[in-house]
Design a protein around this motif. Structure first.
Motif, PDB file in Angstrom:
ATOM      1  N   UNK A 117     -27.619  22.585 -45.900  1.00  0.00           N
ATOM      2  CA  UNK A 117     -28.135  22.148 -44.598  1.00  0.00           C
ATOM      3  C   UNK A 117     -27.736  23.090 -43.467  1.00  0.00           C
ATOM      4  N   UNK A 118     -27.094  24.205 -43.814  1.00  0.00           N
ATOM      5  CA  UNK A 118     -26.752  25.200 -42.804  1.00  0.00           C
ATOM      6  C   UNK A 118     -25.544  24.867 -41.967  1.00  0.00           C
ATOM      7  N   UNK A 119     -24.592  24.119 -42.541  1.00  0.00           N
ATOM      8  CA  UNK A 119     -23.368  23.765 -41.833  1.00  0.00           C
ATOM      9  C   UNK A 119     -22.156  24.214 -42.655  1.00  0.00           C
ATOM     10  N   UNK A 120     -21.947  25.540 -42.788  1.00  0.00           N
ATOM     11  CA  UNK A 120     -20.852  26.026 -43.634  1.00  0.00           C
ATOM     12  C   UNK A 120     -19.469  25.667 -43.120  1.00  0.00           C
ATOM     13  N   UNK A 121     -19.303  25.491 -41.803  1.00  0.00           N
ATOM     14  CA  UNK A 121     -17.982  25.092 -41.288  1.00  0.00           C
ATOM     15  C   UNK A 121     -17.597  23.715 -41.807  1.00  0.00           C
TER      16      UNK A 121
ATOM     17  N   UNK B  14     -14.435  22.637 -44.425  1.00  0.00           N
ATOM     18  CA  UNK B  14     -13.504  21.527 -44.167  1.00  0.00           C
ATOM     19  C   UNK B  14     -13.465  20.570 -45.357  1.00  0.00           C
ATOM     20  N   UNK B  15     -14.625  20.251 -45.896  1.00  0.00           N
ATOM     21  CA  UNK B  15     -14.698  19.309 -47.013  1.00  0.00           C
ATOM     22  C   UNK B  15     -14.039  19.884 -48.260  1.00  0.00           C
ATOM     23  N   UNK B  16     -14.259  21.176 -48.522  1.00  0.00           N
ATOM     24  CA  UNK B  16     -13.698  21.760 -49.741  1.00  0.00           C
ATOM     25  C   UNK B  16     -12.187  21.915 -49.604  1.00  0.00           C
ATOM     26  N   UNK B  17     -11.692  22.214 -48.418  1.00  0.00           N
ATOM     27  CA  UNK B  17     -10.241  22.264 -48.230  1.00  0.00           C
ATOM     28  C   UNK B  17      -9.622  20.876 -48.395  1.00  0.00           C
ATOM     29  N   UNK B  18     -10.318  19.856 -47.940  1.00  0.00           N
ATOM     30  CA  UNK B  18      -9.852  18.484 -48.128  1.00  0.00           C
ATOM     31  C   UNK B  18      -9.795  18.149 -49.616  1.00  0.00           C
ATOM     32  N   UNK B  19     -10.797  18.592 -50.362  1.00  0.00           N
ATOM     33  CA  UNK B  19     -10.820  18.359 -51.811  1.00  0.00           C
ATOM     34  C   UNK B  19      -9.664  19.085 -52.492  1.00  0.00           C
ATOM     35  N   UNK B  20      -9.420  20.339 -52.098  1.00  0.00           N
ATOM     36  CA  UNK B  20      -8.338  21.108 -52.716  1.00  0.00           C
ATOM     37  C   UNK B  20      -6.978  20.498 -52.419  1.00  0.00           C
TER      38      UNK B  20
ATOM     39  N   UNK C 192     -15.597  29.888 -51.760  1.00  0.00           N
ATOM     40  CA  UNK C 192     -16.191  31.211 -51.563  1.00  0.00           C
ATOM     41  C   UNK C 192     -17.583  31.097 -50.954  1.00  0.00           C
ATOM     42  N   UNK C 193     -18.365  30.125 -51.428  1.00  0.00           N
ATOM     43  CA  UNK C 193     -19.712  29.937 -50.869  1.00  0.00           C
ATOM     44  C   UNK C 193     -19.634  29.618 -49.374  1.00  0.00           C
ATOM     45  N   UNK C 194     -18.685  28.766 -49.010  1.00  0.00           N
ATOM     46  CA  UNK C 194     -18.555  28.394 -47.597  1.00  0.00           C
ATOM     47  C   UNK C 194     -18.145  29.607 -46.762  1.00  0.00           C
ATOM     48  N   UNK C 195     -17.151  30.356 -47.237  1.00  0.00           N
ATOM     49  CA  UNK C 195     -16.726  31.545 -46.493  1.00  0.00           C
ATOM     50  C   UNK C 195     -17.858  32.569 -46.379  1.00  0.00           C
ATOM     51  N   UNK C 196     -18.651  32.702 -47.434  1.00  0.00           N
ATOM     52  CA  UNK C 196     -19.779  33.644 -47.391  1.00  0.00           C
ATOM     53  C   UNK C 196     -20.759  33.253 -46.302  1.00  0.00           C
ATOM     54  N   UNK C 197     -21.067  31.981 -46.214  1.00  0.00           N
ATOM     55  CA  UNK C 197     -22.057  31.527 -45.239  1.00  0.00           C
ATOM     56  C   UNK C 197     -21.517  31.534 -43.818  1.00  0.00           C
TER      57      UNK C 197
END
Length: 491
Positions: free
Chosen positions: A288-292, A296-302, A322-327
């Protein structure tokens, strides 16, 4: 008036006998109930609520409080009695849509989770025509999404001892056997295999129906061990319903199921699966074009699963990071996360411990596909950089090769064929791109995935815009118009 937002309308001075009955059975004083309402309101961020004993007396006398008071009272009484006490059971009415069809900031309480799962799945089964249920939902993003999800990590409060059912209850003890539980779990695995092979459009309603059946079982008295297994089953079905909804383009519906799946995972005490749900939400935010928000969600998961996730699950989370950082456009952090995903994946399965079925999809093919897409995304963010496209090419080739041997994951095969086609477009190699897109078109005709269709259309549109004078591109555009099915109604 005592406290802005805590008041409401007067219901003709008729005492609220339903609320009064639950209140008497609770054993609370008016002051104690007022304090609990205020405390819960603060937890929700509703700092304008300031209730006192006189306000509680008015509610008992028939005053209808404004939101979020009805929802808070429903939550408090549900927790007190260990069973769902709906707003309507308290003789109250909500001024707005119920939480099941609006917002993601839901109460983290078992009975409420069951009630919301039941209500939302029932509404989906009854009303879900493309755009119908979805139009009553709004996607949450930013703090409105992230802050409620952070409560996944907050330890649940010590529960009240289970109370007897209210007088007049017709519930009977459940007779759910171990073989029946095993069958429920194996059915979820079967649905997951169908989704991977056929796309989300083919069996979505069947999954939602199964979820509704499981929530019916959770509303019956169950031993604690059985209840946990049922919550785990509900969490997996809700996540799969969300994933299938995402796949067919029902984005608000998908997000709602993901949120409910996270709540059920918490009730099941399954942190690794909770991290997986958050990774699905992260993937949706990237889409949906909201990588920030995705980051946040993936860091919460980790963070939430750092002490219990298997290496395969950790590798999947690194790949999504990695996908989030890329975007976002942070190449050094993206490359570091890619390396972490590869290194951690190398440890998968070395301890000999069986892994849950839901992470089985994250194979060598999936690892290569995710990492290649990260490099591909970096190329787009960096202004169609050919150097990043060259980084993506060998990794994507490996993913396509591996998925090409895998009959079970046809949708992933199509998505990686499309990804490889976009890499060739970035390298200004339209003829090679067309060959891959034609293969993807052949697979797209066999799977019901609007996500595949949309990505393929977008890729062909890009090819036509940039290389419209190339004969192969013109022919592909004609094939697409003739063969690719229109967006299918979600079923």
């Amino acid at each position: 008036m005592s406290g802005s937002g805590a008041g409401g309308t007067n219901a003709g001075k008729r005492p609220n006998e339903q609320l009064g009955s639950w209140f008497v059975r609770s054993g609370w004083s008016k002051g104690e109930l007022a304090r609990q309402v205020n405390r819960r309101a603060r937890q929700m961020g509703a700092h304008h609520i300031s209730t006192d004993t006189s306000r509680v007396r008015r509610w008992l006398d028939g005053e209808q409080p404004r939101e979020p008071i009805p929802r808070i009272l429903s939550e408090l009484f549900s927790e007190r009695f260990g069973s769902v006490v709906a707003v309507e059971d308290l003789g109250l009415r909500s001024a707005h849509q119920s939480p099941s069809v609006s917002g993601v900031d839901l109460p983290w309480a078992g009975p409420q989770t069951v009630a919301l799962l039941s209500e939302f799945s029932r509404s989906d089964l009854m009303l879900a025509r493309r755009g119908f249920l979805g139009t009553s939902l709004a996607l949450a993003a930013g703090p409105a999404l992230i802050e409620p999800m952070q409560r996944w990590l907050v330890p649940a409060p010590a529960g009240e001892p289970r109370r007897p059912e209210p007088a007049g209850s017709s519930r009977r003890p459940s007779r759910l056997s171990r073989p029946e539980l095993d069958l429920l779990e194996s059915t979820t695995m079967m649905f997951r295999q169908w989704d991977a092979q056929c796309g989300g459009g083919l069996r979505r309603k069947a999954v939602v129906g199964q979820l509704h059946e499981v929530t019916d079982l959770l509303q019956e008295p169950q031993p604690e061990a059985t209840s946990k297994r049922l919550f785990k089953c509900a969490a997996e079905l809700a996540e799969l319903a969300g994933w299938m909804s995402y796949d067919v383009g029902l984005q608000p519906t998908a997000q709602k199921y993901f949120v409910l799946a996270l709540h059920a995972a918490k009730e099941a005490g399954d942190k690794p699966f909770g991290s997986y749900v958050l990774s699905s939400m992260s993937r949706q935010m990237i889409h949906l074009g909201r990588p920030d928000d995705a980051l946040e969600l993936i860091h919460l998961a980790q963070y939430g699963s750092r002490d219990c996730a298997t290496p395969r699950t950790q590798a999947m989370l690194y790949a999504m990071e990695a996908r989030a950082y890329a975007n976002i456009g942070q190449p050094s952090k993206c490359k570091r996360a890619v390396r972490m995903a590869e290194d951690t994946f190398a440890d998968a399965g070395l301890d000999g411990e069986p892994e849950p079925d839901w992470i089985r999809f994250f194979s060598e093919a999936e690892l290569n596909g995710e990492n290649a897409h990260s490099y591909r995304d970096l190329a787009y963010v960096a202004g169609r950089s050919p150097s990043y496209a060259s980084l993506a090419e060998p990794v994507m080739e490996r993913a396509v090769e591996l998925f090409g041997r895998d009959e079970e994951h046809q949708r992933s095969y199509a998505l990686n064929l499309i990804g490889m086609a976009t890499v060739h477009l970035l390298k200004r190699e339209p003829e090679q791109s067309v060959v891959l897109a034609e293969k993807a078109l052949d697979v797209a005709r066999r799977v019901r995935s609007e996500r595949v269709n949309t990505r393929l259309r977008k890729t062909v549109d890009t090819a036509a815009r940039d290389f419209g004078d190339v004969a192969e591109v013109v022919d592909l555009t004609d094939q697409l118009a003739a063969q690719l099915p229109e967006a299918a109604e979600a079923v």
